[in-house]
Design a protein around this motif. Structure first.
Motif, PDB file in Angstrom:
ATOM      1  N   ARG A  28      -6.904   5.941  -3.033  1.00  0.00           N
ATOM      2  CA  ARG A  28      -6.154   5.157  -2.047  1.00  0.00           C
ATOM      3  C   ARG A  28      -7.055   4.165  -1.325  1.00  0.00           C
ATOM      4  NH1 ARG A  28      -3.313  10.381   0.339  1.00  0.00           N
ATOM      5  NH2 ARG A  28      -5.477  10.947   0.128  1.00  0.00           N
TER       6      ARG A  28
ATOM      7  N   THR B  31       0.293   9.484  -5.085  1.00  0.00           N
ATOM      8  CA  THR B  31       0.592  10.815  -4.556  1.00  0.00           C
ATOM      9  C   THR B  31       1.636  11.535  -5.390  1.00  0.00           C
ATOM     10  OG1 THR B  31       0.099   9.984  -2.347  1.00  0.00           O
ATOM     11  CG2 THR B  31       1.290  12.052  -2.477  1.00  0.00           C
TER      12      THR B  31
ATOM     13  N   THR C  82       0.429   4.015  -2.766  1.00  0.00           N
ATOM     14  CA  THR C  82       0.073   5.364  -2.338  1.00  0.00           C
ATOM     15  C   THR C  82       1.112   6.372  -2.809  1.00  0.00           C
ATOM     16  OG1 THR C  82      -1.148   4.532  -0.432  1.00  0.00           O
ATOM     17  CG2 THR C  82      -0.395   6.817  -0.318  1.00  0.00           C
TER      18      THR C  82
ATOM     19  N   ASP D  25     -11.581   8.801  -3.135  1.00  0.00           N
ATOM     20  CA  ASP D  25     -10.133   8.740  -2.953  1.00  0.00           C
ATOM     21  C   ASP D  25      -9.617   7.415  -3.498  1.00  0.00           C
ATOM     22  OD1 ASP D  25      -7.498   8.642  -2.093  1.00  0.00           O
ATOM     23  OD2 ASP D  25      -7.958   9.408  -0.098  1.00  0.00           O
TER      24      ASP D  25
ATOM     25  N   VAL E 127      -3.298   0.854 -10.127  1.00  0.00           N
ATOM     26  CA  VAL E 127      -2.889   2.220  -9.795  1.00  0.00           C
ATOM     27  C   VAL E 127      -2.835   3.069 -11.065  1.00  0.00           C
ATOM     28  CG1 VAL E 127      -1.031   3.661  -8.889  1.00  0.00           C
ATOM     29  CG2 VAL E 127      -1.692   1.582  -7.675  1.00  0.00           C
TER      30      VAL E 127
ATOM     31  N   GLU F 184      -6.399   0.181  -0.921  1.00  0.00           N
ATOM     32  CA  GLU F 184      -6.426  -0.492   0.380  1.00  0.00           C
ATOM     33  C   GLU F 184      -7.334  -1.725   0.345  1.00  0.00           C
ATOM     34  OE1 GLU F 184      -4.560   0.186   3.025  1.00  0.00           O
ATOM     35  OE2 GLU F 184      -3.637   1.920   2.067  1.00  0.00           O
TER      36      GLU F 184
ATOM     37  N   SER G 291       0.836  -1.206   0.000  1.00  0.00           N
ATOM     38  CA  SER G 291       0.000   0.000   0.000  1.00  0.00           C
ATOM     39  C   SER G 291       0.866   1.250   0.000  1.00  0.00           C
ATOM     40  CB  SER G 291      -0.921   0.012   1.219  1.00  0.00           C
ATOM     41  OG  SER G 291      -1.856  -1.038   1.132  1.00  0.00           O
TER      42      SER G 291
END
Length: 195
Positions: free
Chosen positions: A182, A99, A95, A180, A167, A186, A91
């Motif tokens: 993310r 980001t 992430t 979101d 992703v 998750e 993760s």
């Protein structure tokens, strides 16, 4: 505003960070040379001094820089085998990718044909990107498999492809106000590492 002819320390990063702030605040359509340099507090000529190909080169280099940073982070992942949890490590890389490049910044390279061409050429020439990240995730999962922290029958290459591909999909399909991404990562990670 930096006076003309005075060296600006870390000019590339300063311009990249300014561009990210412009896009975050006003969307990709607000990205212009003037908006970036105003946000960075420097002269417009600074962008063109560092990026002779103008805004297209700048955008391509911004996306390439952020992908390279995430690829470097992912390259360290195999050394983390046996530490923290597998889910947390995966993760963390996902992430970081979400980001570092962010949907708005990644989308810039698609909306500017000149930037997209420069980006494709760089990827074809071996610039670190999604493939490098995928390879690192595969090596990490191989290491975790040898430690018995993921199932022995786990297809590590397929799991890495699924994570990085998801992703990438989220980067290309997320818009302001969307859930979101993310949170979706998750939910995905535990599915990838169990059998």
């Amino acid at each position: 505003m930096s006076p003309r002819g005075v060296a600006v320390p870390n000019a590339r990063e300063r311009l990249f960070a300014a561009a990210e702030r412009v896009v975050a605040a006003a969307g990709p359509g607000a990205l212009t040379s003037r908006a970036v340099t105003d946000e960075a507090g420097c002269s417009k000529g600074l962008l063109h001094a560092h990026f002779a190909g103008g805004l297209d080169e700048f955008v391509a280099e911004l996306v390439l820089d952020r992908l390279a940073r995430t690829a470097a982070l992912a390259a360290d992942l195999p050394a983390r085998a046996g530490t923290d949890t597998v889910a947390a490590n995966l993760s963390g890389v996902a992430t970081a990718l979400l980001t570092a490049t962010g949907p708005d910044v990644s989308g810039l390279a698609l909306t500017r044909p000149g930037a997209a061409e420069r980006f494709r050429d760089a990827m074809a020439s071996g610039a670190p990107g999604f493939a490098a990240i995928q390879e690192s995730v595969t090596r990490y999962l191989d290491a975790e498999r040898s430690l018995g922290r993921v199932p022995a029958g786990l297809d590590t290459a397929a799991a890495a492809l699924a994570l990085v591909g998801t992703v990438h999909h989220l980067l290309m399909t997320t818009w302001p106000g969307a859930p979101d991404p993310r949170e979706q990562v998750e939910r995905l990670v535990p599915l990838l590492i169990r059998q």
